[in-house]
Design an enzyme around this catalytic site. Structure first.
Site, short mmCIF file in Angstrom:
data_model
loop_
_atom_site.label_atom_id
_atom_site.label_comp_id
_atom_site.label_asym_id
_atom_site.label_seq_id
_atom_site.Cartn_x
_atom_site.Cartn_y
_atom_site.Cartn_z
N GLU A 21 0.90 -1.20 -0.18
CA GLU A 21 -0.11 -0.03 0.01
C GLU A 21 0.87 1.13 -0.07
OE1 GLU A 21 -4.08 -0.63 2.13
OE2 GLU A 21 -2.50 -1.06 3.65
N TYR A 53 -15.39 27.18 -1.14
CA TYR A 53 -15.11 25.76 -1.10
C TYR A 53 -14.38 25.17 -1.94
CZ TYR A 53 -19.14 26.60 -4.47
OH TYR A 53 -19.94 27.11 -5.36
N ILE A 72 -6.18 5.82 8.47
CA ILE A 72 -7.18 6.85 7.83
C ILE A 72 -7.38 7.95 9.10
CG2 ILE A 72 -8.15 5.49 5.93
CD1 ILE A 72 -10.56 4.93 7.70
N GLU A 73 -7.16 7.27 10.22
CA GLU A 73 -7.59 8.18 11.50
C GLU A 73 -6.75 9.38 11.43
OE1 GLU A 73 -8.96 3.91 12.73
OE2 GLU A 73 -7.20 4.73 11.52
N LYS A 98 -12.30 4.71 3.10
CA LYS A 98 -11.07 4.19 2.13
C LYS A 98 -12.06 3.35 1.30
CE LYS A 98 -6.67 1.98 2.23
NZ LYS A 98 -5.87 1.35 3.36
#
Length: 116
Positions: A21, A53, A72-73, A98
């Site tokens: 990964e 935005y 991901i945290e 994800k």
């Protein structure tokens, strides 16, 4: 409090705990709620009074595409802190997904809420 919402922002990221990964880009998808007082922009109809935005999306995309995280945290936490520091918002709710991280699941996600 008013909110500016960004939904389904897809960015390719280097994210994951496995060695393979760390060698590839994988998509992550963000949903972002930004607490922002929209009154002035609503009255003036002028971008200088609004939370841009497009600029928020560009900043997040650029940051994520250049970063390397295992969890991901961690990526979500850094995204929240970036938004709080670089834009005039006092609260961020960010969901980072994800896709296809787990077999037979559409995606996995974390949702963070952070205040300035």
């Amino acid at each position: 409090m008013d909110k500016v919402l960004i939904r389904g922002l897809k960015v390719d990221a280097t994210i994951g705990i496995h060695d393979w990964e760390k060698q590839i880009k994988q998509p992550v998808v963000l949903d972002v709620d930004l607490s922002y007082d929209c009154y002035a922009a609503g009255q003036s109809d002028d971008i200088k009074d609004a939370l841009d935005y497009f600029a928020v999306s560009q900043k997040l995309s650029h940051f994520i595409s250049l970063s390397h995280f295992e969890l991901i945290e961690a990526l979500a936490e850094h995204c929240c802190q970036l938004l709080l520091k670089q834009f005039p918002v006092n609260k961020v709710k960010l969901t980072l997904s994800k896709p296809e991280a787990v077999p037979n699941a559409q995606s996995v996600a974390v949702q963070l809420v952070r205040k300035a």
